[in-house]
Design a protein around this motif. Structure first.
Motif, PDB file in Angstrom:
ATOM      1  N   LEU A   1    -107.055  31.009  48.318  1.00  0.00           N
ATOM      2  CA  LEU A   1    -106.447  31.696  47.177  1.00  0.00           C
ATOM      3  C   LEU A   1    -105.144  32.370  47.596  1.00  0.00           C
ATOM      4  CD1 LEU A   1    -106.763  32.478  44.202  1.00  0.00           C
ATOM      5  CD2 LEU A   1    -108.115  34.435  44.956  1.00  0.00           C
TER       6      LEU A   1
ATOM      7  N   SER B   1    -103.496  35.585  40.871  1.00  0.00           N
ATOM      8  CA  SER B   1    -103.760  34.144  40.808  1.00  0.00           C
ATOM      9  C   SER B   1    -103.829  33.656  39.363  1.00  0.00           C
ATOM     10  CB  SER B   1    -105.060  33.828  41.542  1.00  0.00           C
ATOM     11  OG  SER B   1    -105.366  32.470  41.455  1.00  0.00           O
ATOM     12  N   SER B   2    -104.521  34.389  38.512  1.00  0.00           N
ATOM     13  CA  SER B   2    -104.642  34.015  37.100  1.00  0.00           C
ATOM     14  C   SER B   2    -103.292  34.049  36.393  1.00  0.00           C
ATOM     15  CB  SER B   2    -105.612  34.951  36.379  1.00  0.00           C
ATOM     16  OG  SER B   2    -106.900  34.831  36.920  1.00  0.00           O
TER      17      SER B   2
ATOM     18  N   VAL C   1    -111.074  32.999  49.880  1.00  0.00           N
ATOM     19  CA  VAL C   1    -110.010  33.996  49.754  1.00  0.00           C
ATOM     20  C   VAL C   1    -108.757  33.515  50.482  1.00  0.00           C
ATOM     21  CG1 VAL C   1    -109.299  36.343  50.389  1.00  0.00           C
ATOM     22  CG2 VAL C   1    -111.541  35.958  49.359  1.00  0.00           C
TER      23      VAL C   1
ATOM     24  N   LEU D   1    -109.860  42.823  45.208  1.00  0.00           N
ATOM     25  CA  LEU D   1    -110.171  41.493  44.682  1.00  0.00           C
ATOM     26  C   LEU D   1    -109.761  41.323  43.224  1.00  0.00           C
ATOM     27  CD1 LEU D   1    -113.569  40.734  46.445  1.00  0.00           C
ATOM     28  CD2 LEU D   1    -111.297  39.828  46.981  1.00  0.00           C
ATOM     29  N   THR D   2    -109.774  42.409  42.453  1.00  0.00           N
ATOM     30  CA  THR D   2    -109.325  42.321  41.063  1.00  0.00           C
ATOM     31  C   THR D   2    -107.830  42.013  41.015  1.00  0.00           C
ATOM     32  OG1 THR D   2    -111.035  43.868  40.341  1.00  0.00           O
ATOM     33  CG2 THR D   2    -109.182  43.542  38.845  1.00  0.00           C
TER      34      THR D   2
ATOM     35  N   SER E   1    -107.308  38.311  42.184  1.00  0.00           N
ATOM     36  CA  SER E   1    -107.704  37.399  41.107  1.00  0.00           C
ATOM     37  C   SER E   1    -106.706  37.455  39.957  1.00  0.00           C
ATOM     38  CB  SER E   1    -109.101  37.769  40.615  1.00  0.00           C
ATOM     39  OG  SER E   1    -109.465  36.993  39.527  1.00  0.00           O
TER      40      SER E   1
END
Length: 122
Positions: free
Chosen positions: A59, A87-88, A56, A80-81, A84
């Motif tokens: 990230l 990041s995506s 994490v 966390l969603t 993520s």
């Protein structure tokens, strides 16, 4: 007549991450941010897959390279969603199940390029 190579034409369209109601521009990857990202990737190679804290942390640091107006403190508060998804989105690899969070896809027009030139070099 001189030939001119327009490197400005190679700048991606502007992208923005909206978090806590504030818009944060995503900068194109510069040489500096590329090298830093490679360092982070190398760091992950030596980390146990179960070491979630380090994963994490890496990230978050990679997101901060691409979205320098975000702070680590802000990213520590997301779920966390969201982490993520940010990041995506930065990697242009947003999964189908998160595409509902995109805003204004049709209205987007390329704007002035955002560069990493004004980003402090840690």
């Amino acid at each position: 007549m001189s030939k001119i190579f327009n490197a400005d034409a190679l700048v991606n369209e502007s992208r923005v991450v909206k978090l806590y109601g504030k818009e944060h521009p995503v900068i194109d990857m510069t040489v500096h941010s590329y090298l830093e990202t490679m360092k982070l990737a190398k760091e992950l190679e030596n980390v146990d897959a179960k070491d979630e804290k380090t994963h994490v942390s890496v990230l978050v640091r990679s997101i901060l390279l691409a979205v320098p107006t975000l702070t680590e403190e802000e990213l520590q508060k997301v779920n966390l969603t969201q982490l993520s998804g940010i990041s995506s989105f930065i990697r242009n690899d947003l999964p189908e199940e998160l595409k509902h969070a995109l805003e204004g896809e049709e209205e987007q027009t390329p704007s002035a390029p955002v560069s990493g030139d004004n980003v402090s070099k840690n």
